[in-house]
Design a protein around this motif. Structure first.
Motif, PDB file in Angstrom:
ATOM      1  N   PRO A 232       0.522  -0.967  -0.198  1.00  0.00           N
ATOM      2  CA  PRO A 232      -0.129   0.042   0.178  1.00  0.00           C
ATOM      3  C   PRO A 232       0.729   1.084   0.390  1.00  0.00           C
ATOM      4  CG  PRO A 232      -0.943  -1.497   1.108  1.00  0.00           C
ATOM      5  CD  PRO A 232       0.699  -1.905   0.585  1.00  0.00           C
ATOM      6  N   GLU A 233       2.175   1.418   0.311  1.00  0.00           N
ATOM      7  CA  GLU A 233       2.941   2.318   0.593  1.00  0.00           C
ATOM      8  C   GLU A 233       3.666   2.660  -0.623  1.00  0.00           C
ATOM      9  OE1 GLU A 233       3.352  -0.232   3.528  1.00  0.00           O
ATOM     10  OE2 GLU A 233       1.333   1.112   4.018  1.00  0.00           O
ATOM     11  N   VAL A 234       4.506   1.702  -1.491  1.00  0.00           N
ATOM     12  CA  VAL A 234       5.573   1.340  -2.541  1.00  0.00           C
ATOM     13  C   VAL A 234       4.529   0.934  -3.500  1.00  0.00           C
ATOM     14  CG1 VAL A 234       7.464   0.436  -2.976  1.00  0.00           C
ATOM     15  CG2 VAL A 234       7.070   1.620  -1.105  1.00  0.00           C
ATOM     16  N   HIS A 235       4.921   1.817  -5.030  1.00  0.00           N
ATOM     17  CA  HIS A 235       4.354   0.580  -5.791  1.00  0.00           C
ATOM     18  C   HIS A 235       5.708   0.837  -7.331  1.00  0.00           C
ATOM     19  CE1 HIS A 235       1.930  -0.119  -9.829  1.00  0.00           C
ATOM     20  NE2 HIS A 235       2.698  -0.045 -10.471  1.00  0.00           N
ATOM     21  N   ASN A 236       5.818  -0.656  -7.548  1.00  0.00           N
ATOM     22  CA  ASN A 236       7.366  -0.297  -8.094  1.00  0.00           C
ATOM     23  C   ASN A 236       7.288  -0.709  -9.927  1.00  0.00           C
ATOM     24  OD1 ASN A 236       9.714  -1.311  -6.367  1.00  0.00           O
ATOM     25  ND2 ASN A 236       7.537  -2.449  -5.374  1.00  0.00           N
ATOM     26  N   LEU A 237       8.022  -0.679 -10.149  1.00  0.00           N
ATOM     27  CA  LEU A 237       7.622  -0.440 -11.809  1.00  0.00           C
ATOM     28  C   LEU A 237       9.162  -0.161 -12.249  1.00  0.00           C
ATOM     29  CD1 LEU A 237       6.425   1.039 -14.456  1.00  0.00           C
ATOM     30  CD2 LEU A 237       7.224   3.009 -14.104  1.00  0.00           C
ATOM     31  N   VAL A 238       9.422  -1.507 -13.885  1.00  0.00           N
ATOM     32  CA  VAL A 238      10.559  -1.972 -14.264  1.00  0.00           C
ATOM     33  C   VAL A 238      10.754  -1.065 -15.728  1.00  0.00           C
ATOM     34  CG1 VAL A 238      11.873  -3.804 -15.704  1.00  0.00           C
ATOM     35  CG2 VAL A 238      10.585  -3.512 -13.267  1.00  0.00           C
ATOM     36  N   VAL A 239      12.228  -0.496 -15.878  1.00  0.00           N
ATOM     37  CA  VAL A 239      12.278  -0.218 -17.258  1.00  0.00           C
ATOM     38  C   VAL A 239      13.514  -0.634 -17.499  1.00  0.00           C
ATOM     39  CG1 VAL A 239      13.102   2.531 -16.749  1.00  0.00           C
ATOM     40  CG2 VAL A 239      12.397   2.029 -18.637  1.00  0.00           C
ATOM     41  N   CYS A 240      14.340  -0.554 -18.534  1.00  0.00           N
ATOM     42  CA  CYS A 240      15.440  -0.016 -19.511  1.00  0.00           C
ATOM     43  C   CYS A 240      16.333   0.571 -19.860  1.00  0.00           C
ATOM     44  CB  CYS A 240      15.819  -1.879 -19.848  1.00  0.00           C
ATOM     45  SG  CYS A 240      17.992  -1.906 -20.656  1.00  0.00           S
ATOM     46  N   THR A 241      16.824   2.146 -19.253  1.00  0.00           N
ATOM     47  CA  THR A 241      16.360   3.393 -20.724  1.00  0.00           C
ATOM     48  C   THR A 241      17.529   3.000 -21.329  1.00  0.00           C
ATOM     49  OG1 THR A 241      17.798   4.363 -18.788  1.00  0.00           O
ATOM     50  CG2 THR A 241      15.979   4.373 -18.276  1.00  0.00           C
ATOM     51  N   LEU A 242      18.106   1.945 -21.319  1.00  0.00           N
ATOM     52  CA  LEU A 242      19.456   2.188 -22.475  1.00  0.00           C
ATOM     53  C   LEU A 242      19.343   0.853 -23.285  1.00  0.00           C
ATOM     54  CD1 LEU A 242      22.486   1.985 -19.572  1.00  0.00           C
ATOM     55  CD2 LEU A 242      21.961   3.717 -21.169  1.00  0.00           C
ATOM     56  N   CYS A 243      18.608   0.009 -23.298  1.00  0.00           N
ATOM     57  CA  CYS A 243      17.930  -0.774 -24.120  1.00  0.00           C
ATOM     58  C   CYS A 243      16.583  -1.585 -23.798  1.00  0.00           C
ATOM     59  CB  CYS A 243      19.122  -2.005 -24.763  1.00  0.00           C
ATOM     60  SG  CYS A 243      19.692  -2.333 -22.425  1.00  0.00           S
ATOM     61  N   SER A 244      16.751  -2.761 -23.787  1.00  0.00           N
ATOM     62  CA  SER A 244      15.189  -3.656 -23.553  1.00  0.00           C
ATOM     63  C   SER A 244      15.768  -4.849 -22.061  1.00  0.00           C
ATOM     64  CB  SER A 244      15.129  -4.472 -24.867  1.00  0.00           C
ATOM     65  OG  SER A 244      16.638  -4.849 -25.155  1.00  0.00           O
ATOM     66  N   CYS A 245      16.459  -4.721 -21.164  1.00  0.00           N
ATOM     67  CA  CYS A 245      17.009  -5.428 -20.316  1.00  0.00           C
ATOM     68  C   CYS A 245      15.129  -6.022 -20.054  1.00  0.00           C
ATOM     69  CB  CYS A 245      17.567  -4.687 -19.449  1.00  0.00           C
ATOM     70  SG  CYS A 245      18.819  -4.934 -19.844  1.00  0.00           S
ATOM     71  N   TYR A 246      15.074  -7.640 -19.765  1.00  0.00           N
ATOM     72  CA  TYR A 246      14.026  -7.668 -18.650  1.00  0.00           C
ATOM     73  C   TYR A 246      14.052  -9.153 -18.463  1.00  0.00           C
ATOM     74  CZ  TYR A 246       8.271  -8.518 -20.171  1.00  0.00           C
ATOM     75  OH  TYR A 246       7.808  -8.836 -20.164  1.00  0.00           O
ATOM     76  N   PRO A 247      13.062  -9.339 -17.598  1.00  0.00           N
ATOM     77  CA  PRO A 247      13.023 -11.421 -17.033  1.00  0.00           C
ATOM     78  C   PRO A 247      12.503 -11.674 -17.883  1.00  0.00           C
ATOM     79  CG  PRO A 247      11.512  -9.820 -16.177  1.00  0.00           C
ATOM     80  CD  PRO A 247      11.765  -9.110 -17.222  1.00  0.00           C
ATOM     81  N   TRP A 248      13.890 -12.291 -19.502  1.00  0.00           N
ATOM     82  CA  TRP A 248      12.938 -13.292 -19.990  1.00  0.00           C
ATOM     83  C   TRP A 248      12.880 -14.369 -19.189  1.00  0.00           C
ATOM     84  CZ3 TRP A 248      17.009 -13.570 -25.048  1.00  0.00           C
ATOM     85  CH2 TRP A 248      16.563 -12.523 -25.129  1.00  0.00           C
ATOM     86  N   ASN A 249      12.949 -15.540 -18.616  1.00  0.00           N
ATOM     87  CA  ASN A 249      12.963 -16.353 -17.754  1.00  0.00           C
ATOM     88  C   ASN A 249      11.641 -16.850 -17.077  1.00  0.00           C
ATOM     89  OD1 ASN A 249      14.507 -14.887 -15.976  1.00  0.00           O
ATOM     90  ND2 ASN A 249      14.282 -16.980 -15.055  1.00  0.00           N
ATOM     91  N   VAL A 250      10.779 -15.682 -16.921  1.00  0.00           N
ATOM     92  CA  VAL A 250       9.759 -15.157 -15.964  1.00  0.00           C
ATOM     93  C   VAL A 250       8.460 -14.732 -16.924  1.00  0.00           C
ATOM     94  CG1 VAL A 250      10.349 -16.108 -13.411  1.00  0.00           C
ATOM     95  CG2 VAL A 250      10.602 -13.493 -14.869  1.00  0.00           C
ATOM     96  N   LEU A 251       8.807 -14.096 -17.518  1.00  0.00           N
ATOM     97  CA  LEU A 251       7.430 -13.098 -18.607  1.00  0.00           C
ATOM     98  C   LEU A 251       8.097 -13.281 -19.587  1.00  0.00           C
ATOM     99  CD1 LEU A 251       8.338  -9.777 -16.728  1.00  0.00           C
ATOM    100  CD2 LEU A 251       6.732 -11.345 -16.525  1.00  0.00           C
ATOM    101  N   GLY A 252       8.898 -13.645 -20.628  1.00  0.00           N
ATOM    102  CA  GLY A 252       9.221 -13.939 -21.880  1.00  0.00           C
ATOM    103  C   GLY A 252       9.963 -12.878 -22.947  1.00  0.00           C
ATOM    104  N   LEU A 253       9.924 -13.009 -23.816  1.00  0.00           N
ATOM    105  CA  LEU A 253      10.623 -11.437 -24.593  1.00  0.00           C
ATOM    106  C   LEU A 253       9.747 -10.655 -24.556  1.00  0.00           C
ATOM    107  CD1 LEU A 253      11.773 -13.120 -28.039  1.00  0.00           C
ATOM    108  CD2 LEU A 253      12.730 -12.857 -25.964  1.00  0.00           C
ATOM    109  N   PRO A 254      10.237  -9.480 -24.176  1.00  0.00           N
ATOM    110  CA  PRO A 254       9.219  -7.807 -24.062  1.00  0.00           C
ATOM    111  C   PRO A 254       8.599  -7.320 -25.172  1.00  0.00           C
ATOM    112  CG  PRO A 254      11.709  -7.153 -24.138  1.00  0.00           C
ATOM    113  CD  PRO A 254      11.571  -9.313 -24.721  1.00  0.00           C
ATOM    114  N   PRO A 255       6.822  -6.625 -24.525  1.00  0.00           N
ATOM    115  CA  PRO A 255       6.376  -6.403 -26.030  1.00  0.00           C
ATOM    116  C   PRO A 255       7.314  -5.037 -26.316  1.00  0.00           C
ATOM    117  CG  PRO A 255       5.715  -5.735 -23.729  1.00  0.00           C
ATOM    118  CD  PRO A 255       6.628  -6.834 -22.999  1.00  0.00           C
ATOM    119  N   VAL A 256       6.797  -4.456 -27.596  1.00  0.00           N
ATOM    120  CA  VAL A 256       7.278  -3.630 -28.533  1.00  0.00           C
ATOM    121  C   VAL A 256       7.164  -2.297 -27.460  1.00  0.00           C
ATOM    122  CG1 VAL A 256       6.833  -1.629 -29.963  1.00  0.00           C
ATOM    123  CG2 VAL A 256       6.925  -4.282 -30.950  1.00  0.00           C
TER     124      VAL A 256
END
Lengths: 210, 219
Positions: free
Chosen positions: A100-124
């Protein structure tokens, strides 16, 4: 495939790109550098076998098993190892929990790093310039574009994946789901909620077909 | 290299316009899937490193980088890497015709699937971290302007933050080649929104970035 040849549509690239890829592929195969069966195997894995369904299992278990959740937050790579979808070499997974106090958001500002093994390939959109540019400087504005409004007192933490650490958001478990099984809960978990641009669905969303 | 791939904080790119999650395919054209897989398989041959692959994509002319779709940038990077490795000549690339087999052995399907699932840390996870900084330390990202590859985004340089956690020792991307593998402590550093974007920045927001020890100095 109809194409007017002028519109630089990201979903229908000009055929010269497809030809350039074919040319490179046949060259690398002829030189013995790439095995076409291996191309097929990797495409099959990432198109069909790895995807957000993995992350949904992890989050649903975290929601229903407090000890697992603690292991996940302490060392996500170890904890996810319990599911038999390991990461790529070098990747280390970190799970960050919405509260309720903290909301997290993930990005890769330099390219497209993303947790492939748990989410697959990133959306466009995750790889797109608008998201990479503004997720760090205007996270609430970005969330608003996904229809996510947070109370002013909630702190937004943006995780910029600048190294080989990969981030998975554990969304808040929706209210009204007491006693639900992990399998039922998985239906409320979306890919976007595990990137942090949305909340998990509510039971009412499911009934409404949303 | 300071180029347009380093997008954090840029403006004027317009709205995100995400495709609905349930409707978006993994690949939007068959050629994208081929470029994706060829890039992985080529990388497994260790003619270059993941950091060199990123640098190949990032050091394109900025106009080209922005005009290209995502996988067009991967394609351009892959072509550059193969020619740069000396295994493919510019003439072969231009014609798409091989002038002779390579003595490198292609990765087969079975090995490819093992490679993408392989475990293991960036460096020996059992090795002592020898971190020069500790959780809670206040740090500043150094000001520098590298021609080569780096993972220190421009929007963080010169800004102060606090060490939030220590991730162990990781391969240092700025010097990472096939022959040269250095490792340094990697830290998650928390930066307050106002430190990065000024008083007009989002209220109650913070950015966490993973930064290697050589990027950081004591303020």
């Amino acid at each position: 495939m109809p194409h007017d040849g002028h519109d630089h549509d990201h979903t229908e690239p000009p055929s010269d790109v497809a030809l350039r890829v074919k040319s490179l592929e046949s060259l690398l195969i002829d030189k013995g550098l790439v095995d076409p069966a291996a191309i097929d195997a990797l495409v099959d894995r990432y198109a069909h076998r790895v995807g957000p369904q993995n992350g949904k299992k992890v989050v649903a278990r975290a929601w229903t098993d407090p000890e697992f959740k603690q292991r996940l937050l302490d060392d996500a790579r170890e904890a996810v190892g319990e599911f038999d979808f390991k990461g790529r070499p070098g990747e280390r997974l970190v799970a960050v929990e919405n509260t309720p106090e903290v909301h997290n958001l993930v990005v890769c500002t330099l390219c497209s790093c993303y947790p492939w093994n748990v989410l697959g390939l990133p959306p466009v959109w995750y790889k797109s310039a608008p998201y990479r540019a503004r997720a760090v400087s205007d996270p609430r504005g970005v969330l608003g574009e996904f229809g996510t409004e947070l109370p002013d007192e909630v702190e937004v933490r943006v995780w910029d994946s600048t190294a080989e650490m990969r981030y998975l958001v554990v969304p808040e478990r929706p209210t009204g789901t007491e006693g639900w099984s992990a399998e039922q809960l998985e239906k409320l978990i979306t890919r976007n909620s595990m990137i942090g641009v949305e909340q998990a669905k509510s039971p009412a969303d499911l009934e409404g077909g949303a | 290299m300071d180029n347009v791939h380093d997008m954090g904080g840029m403006q004027a790119f317009g709205p995100i316009n995400p495709e609905p999650e349930t409707e978006e395919p993994v690949f939007h054209a068959e050629w994208e899937s081929r470029v994706f897989a060829m890039t992985l398989l080529s990388g497994f041959l260790r003619q270059w490193t993941n950091d060199m692959a990123r640098h190949a994509r990032e050091s394109q002319n900025p106009v080209t980088y922005l005009r290209n779709t995502y996988y067009e940038n991967w394609l351009a990077g892959l072509e550059t890497l193969w020619v740069g490795s000396g295994q493919v000549t510019p003439e072969e690339l231009a014609k798409g015709i091989s002038s002779g087999k390579s003595d490198i052995q292609a990765i087969d399907a079975e090995k490819a699937l093992v490679s993408v699932k392989g475990a293991g840390g960036p460096v020996d996870p059992e090795a002592p971290v020898n971190a020069g900084l500790k959780v809670g330390d206040r740090v500043r990202v150094k000001t520098f302007h590298p021609m080569g590859h780096t993972r220190a985004p421009r929007y963080l340089r010169g800004r102060e933050g606090v060490i939030d956690r220590i991730h162990g020792r990781h391969i240092y991307p700025d010097t990472h080649t096939v022959e040269n593998v250095e490792d340094y402590p990697l830290y998650s550093v928390r930066f307050e929104g106002a430190e990065l974007w000024g008083p007009d920045g989002n209220k109650r927001s913070a950015v966490y970035a993973d930064l290697w020890e050589p990027y950081l100095e004591q303020p």
